[in-house]
Motif scaffolding. Sequence first.
Motif, PDB file in Angstrom:
ATOM      1  N   ALA A  76       0.830  -1.096  -0.048  1.00  0.00           N
ATOM      2  CA  ALA A  76      -0.059  -0.027   0.184  1.00  0.00           C
ATOM      3  C   ALA A  76       0.915   1.159  -0.124  1.00  0.00           C
ATOM      4  O   ALA A  76       0.467   2.339  -0.513  1.00  0.00           O
ATOM      5  CB  ALA A  76      -1.015  -0.023   1.068  1.00  0.00           C
ATOM      6  N   VAL A  77       2.063   1.235   0.810  1.00  0.00           N
ATOM      7  CA  VAL A  77       2.985   2.348   0.817  1.00  0.00           C
ATOM      8  C   VAL A  77       3.525   2.733  -0.822  1.00  0.00           C
ATOM      9  O   VAL A  77       3.181   3.966  -1.121  1.00  0.00           O
ATOM     10  CB  VAL A  77       4.052   2.018   1.566  1.00  0.00           C
ATOM     11  CG1 VAL A  77       5.139   3.268   1.449  1.00  0.00           C
ATOM     12  CG2 VAL A  77       3.832   1.929   3.207  1.00  0.00           C
ATOM     13  N   ARG A  78       3.787   1.582  -1.561  1.00  0.00           N
ATOM     14  CA  ARG A  78       4.155   2.044  -2.760  1.00  0.00           C
ATOM     15  C   ARG A  78       2.868   2.428  -3.585  1.00  0.00           C
ATOM     16  O   ARG A  78       3.147   3.249  -4.486  1.00  0.00           O
ATOM     17  CB  ARG A  78       4.615   0.676  -3.355  1.00  0.00           C
ATOM     18  CG  ARG A  78       5.023   0.681  -4.923  1.00  0.00           C
ATOM     19  CD  ARG A  78       5.665  -0.352  -5.588  1.00  0.00           C
ATOM     20  NE  ARG A  78       4.799  -1.616  -5.362  1.00  0.00           N
ATOM     21  CZ  ARG A  78       5.098  -2.650  -4.753  1.00  0.00           C
ATOM     22  NH1 ARG A  78       6.017  -2.782  -4.066  1.00  0.00           N
ATOM     23  NH2 ARG A  78       4.232  -3.637  -4.737  1.00  0.00           N
ATOM     24  N   ARG A  79       1.829   1.937  -3.619  1.00  0.00           N
ATOM     25  CA  ARG A  79       0.816   2.271  -4.399  1.00  0.00           C
ATOM     26  C   ARG A  79       0.127   3.791  -4.226  1.00  0.00           C
ATOM     27  O   ARG A  79       0.068   4.479  -4.988  1.00  0.00           O
ATOM     28  CB  ARG A  79      -0.549   1.488  -4.068  1.00  0.00           C
ATOM     29  CG  ARG A  79      -0.232  -0.058  -4.499  1.00  0.00           C
ATOM     30  CD  ARG A  79      -1.304  -1.034  -4.046  1.00  0.00           C
ATOM     31  NE  ARG A  79      -2.456  -0.872  -4.422  1.00  0.00           N
ATOM     32  CZ  ARG A  79      -3.753  -1.521  -4.038  1.00  0.00           C
ATOM     33  NH1 ARG A  79      -3.596  -2.371  -2.918  1.00  0.00           N
ATOM     34  NH2 ARG A  79      -5.051  -1.265  -4.631  1.00  0.00           N
ATOM     35  N   MET A 217       8.070   1.049  -9.404  1.00  0.00           N
ATOM     36  CA  MET A 217       7.640  -0.370 -10.226  1.00  0.00           C
ATOM     37  C   MET A 217       6.384   0.062 -10.889  1.00  0.00           C
ATOM     38  O   MET A 217       5.419   0.355 -10.299  1.00  0.00           O
ATOM     39  CB  MET A 217       7.618  -1.322  -9.237  1.00  0.00           C
ATOM     40  CG  MET A 217       7.538  -2.738  -9.791  1.00  0.00           C
ATOM     41  SD  MET A 217       7.820  -4.208  -8.739  1.00  0.00           S
ATOM     42  CE  MET A 217       6.359  -3.892  -7.642  1.00  0.00           C
ATOM     43  N   ARG A 218       6.106  -0.497 -12.208  1.00  0.00           N
ATOM     44  CA  ARG A 218       4.828  -0.430 -12.835  1.00  0.00           C
ATOM     45  C   ARG A 218       4.217   0.909 -12.704  1.00  0.00           C
ATOM     46  O   ARG A 218       3.009   1.097 -12.506  1.00  0.00           O
ATOM     47  CB  ARG A 218       3.991  -1.538 -12.406  1.00  0.00           C
ATOM     48  CG  ARG A 218       4.592  -2.921 -12.904  1.00  0.00           C
ATOM     49  CD  ARG A 218       3.566  -3.962 -12.899  1.00  0.00           C
ATOM     50  NE  ARG A 218       2.959  -4.227 -11.373  1.00  0.00           N
ATOM     51  CZ  ARG A 218       3.603  -4.917 -10.591  1.00  0.00           C
ATOM     52  NH1 ARG A 218       4.580  -5.778 -11.016  1.00  0.00           N
ATOM     53  NH2 ARG A 218       3.398  -5.231  -9.478  1.00  0.00           N
ATOM     54  N   PHE A 219       5.203   2.153 -12.971  1.00  0.00           N
ATOM     55  CA  PHE A 219       4.573   3.515 -12.441  1.00  0.00           C
ATOM     56  C   PHE A 219       3.577   3.979 -13.411  1.00  0.00           C
ATOM     57  O   PHE A 219       2.650   4.451 -13.081  1.00  0.00           O
ATOM     58  CB  PHE A 219       5.877   4.544 -12.683  1.00  0.00           C
ATOM     59  CG  PHE A 219       5.263   5.824 -12.388  1.00  0.00           C
ATOM     60  CD1 PHE A 219       5.353   6.356 -11.246  1.00  0.00           C
ATOM     61  CD2 PHE A 219       5.168   6.684 -13.561  1.00  0.00           C
ATOM     62  CE1 PHE A 219       5.050   7.527 -10.932  1.00  0.00           C
ATOM     63  CE2 PHE A 219       4.728   7.965 -13.282  1.00  0.00           C
ATOM     64  CZ  PHE A 219       4.779   8.604 -12.094  1.00  0.00           C
ATOM     65  N   TRP A 220       3.537   3.357 -14.754  1.00  0.00           N
ATOM     66  CA  TRP A 220       2.448   3.638 -15.718  1.00  0.00           C
ATOM     67  C   TRP A 220       1.185   3.063 -15.291  1.00  0.00           C
ATOM     68  O   TRP A 220       0.081   3.195 -15.986  1.00  0.00           O
ATOM     69  CB  TRP A 220       2.949   3.159 -16.999  1.00  0.00           C
ATOM     70  CG  TRP A 220       2.999   1.511 -17.173  1.00  0.00           C
ATOM     71  CD1 TRP A 220       2.212   0.479 -17.195  1.00  0.00           C
ATOM     72  CD2 TRP A 220       4.293   1.005 -16.807  1.00  0.00           C
ATOM     73  NE1 TRP A 220       2.671  -0.669 -17.390  1.00  0.00           N
ATOM     74  CE2 TRP A 220       4.089  -0.522 -17.100  1.00  0.00           C
ATOM     75  CE3 TRP A 220       5.644   1.545 -16.309  1.00  0.00           C
ATOM     76  CZ2 TRP A 220       5.228  -1.334 -16.831  1.00  0.00           C
ATOM     77  CZ3 TRP A 220       6.659   0.506 -16.081  1.00  0.00           C
ATOM     78  CH2 TRP A 220       6.360  -0.870 -16.466  1.00  0.00           C
ATOM     79  N   LYS A 221       0.985   2.028 -14.418  1.00  0.00           N
ATOM     80  CA  LYS A 221      -0.128   1.240 -14.226  1.00  0.00           C
ATOM     81  C   LYS A 221      -1.170   1.981 -13.100  1.00  0.00           C
ATOM     82  O   LYS A 221      -0.835   2.408 -12.345  1.00  0.00           O
ATOM     83  CB  LYS A 221       0.217  -0.124 -13.561  1.00  0.00           C
ATOM     84  CG  LYS A 221      -0.891  -0.987 -13.320  1.00  0.00           C
ATOM     85  CD  LYS A 221      -0.602  -2.300 -12.449  1.00  0.00           C
ATOM     86  CE  LYS A 221      -1.706  -3.169 -11.901  1.00  0.00           C
ATOM     87  NZ  LYS A 221      -1.480  -4.468 -11.509  1.00  0.00           N
TER      88      LYS A 221
END
Length: 446
Positions: A76-79, A217-221
């Motif tokens: 969740a932190v990354r998101r 990571m998967r920044f475009w998502k």
Amino acid sequence: MRATFALAWPLVVAQVAQNAINTTDVIMMGWLGPEALAAGTLASTFIMPFLVGGIGLVGAVAPLTAQARGARDIKAVRRFVRQGFWIGILTALVLVPLILQVRTIMGWLGQDPALAARAEEYTQIAAWMLFPGFAIVVLRSLLSTFDAARVILLVTLVGVAVNALGNYLLMFGNWGFPRLELRGAAIATILTNLAMFAALLSFVLTHRRLRRFHILMRFWKPDWQKFHQIFALGLPIGFTVLAEVSLFTAAALLMGRLGTDEVAAHAIALQCASLAFMVPLGVGMATTVRVGIAYGRNDRAGIGYAGWSGMTLGTGFMIVSCLAFLTLAPFIVRVFLDPTKPENLNALALAATFLIVAGIFQLADGVQVVAAHALRGISDAKVPMIVAIVGYWLVGLPVAYVLGLVVGWRGVGIWIGLACGLAFVAAILLARFAWRERLGLVKIVI
């Protein structure tokens, strides 16, 4: 108390350093002459509401990442960080075109066309600062959540030096660089923000505790759930900040109807109050993180400890600044104007009087900012937004207008109005945090 202080002091100094970047711009614009200073100040004032509103919106990343840390939810932190970048980019894409219309908008507001044209020189370039500026807020939120506030302080101090050097080279054409004046100041602002963003991002991507989050990571998502959470919390925070900033802007406009001495005195007193405000603001940021962590791990007692310790620290400092303003006001204001010049005496006397009133509302100012940040830690922002709008615009501004311009108390009446607005907001937000359990504000999260 120790944990709050350890997290807060680097944030406090970083806020002062951030203020120093703006102060450096003002000083060096003044070296170009009064017209350049007036145009640069007009441009900065025009950009400020867009900037602080966007910062409030993106700043919702801080309580949400703190809650995720409390729940030990690394994903969740990354998101939240990734979607914070998304919201920062989209917000800048909306705001930059509006800022670029500065000359048209200034014309509607009746500003001098020549001054508006020079202001446009600055804003056409400086507007693009919003992209790295909002990204910096996201990274600061992550670093504060994981006790790395000293890095924020170090990078901000470097930013002060980079900005001053950029101004020296590009505004005045030193060391073979072109003399770009206000355009040079705008370019230096962008370069400073880009350098600060690059430094913070490099630290996050390489530090052993933080690189595990893989924030790019998967920044475009897209992650619409987290996007909506940030937006739903950040939008009322942005409007809350705007309500307070616009109150002081309106007060300055009211002062403008009283005369030049009142405006000068107001600027002096406001600068002193703003500097003191950096301390509870930094404490408030730390309080958001600590309350958010306790909220994330469903520690009801910890929420109280974090909130009340933050308010104790913030209010404790404001007691000191209150006493300083009440007892040393005539001496403090002499830093800004030469008391040996007869033409300055009236402005100095007014500034000292305003500063005494500012001393009285220091306590309310400290309480309201820390209480608001504590409530953000438990994702409570909508009602505080309404309280801020009512307190500042339906209490503070009308009282300032009536006492200042109708009753005839002039500048003192306007400052009393500011104090009334801040006291109203402080009392309600303090009560709301104290009654958070019975109001149902503390829920199980994540």
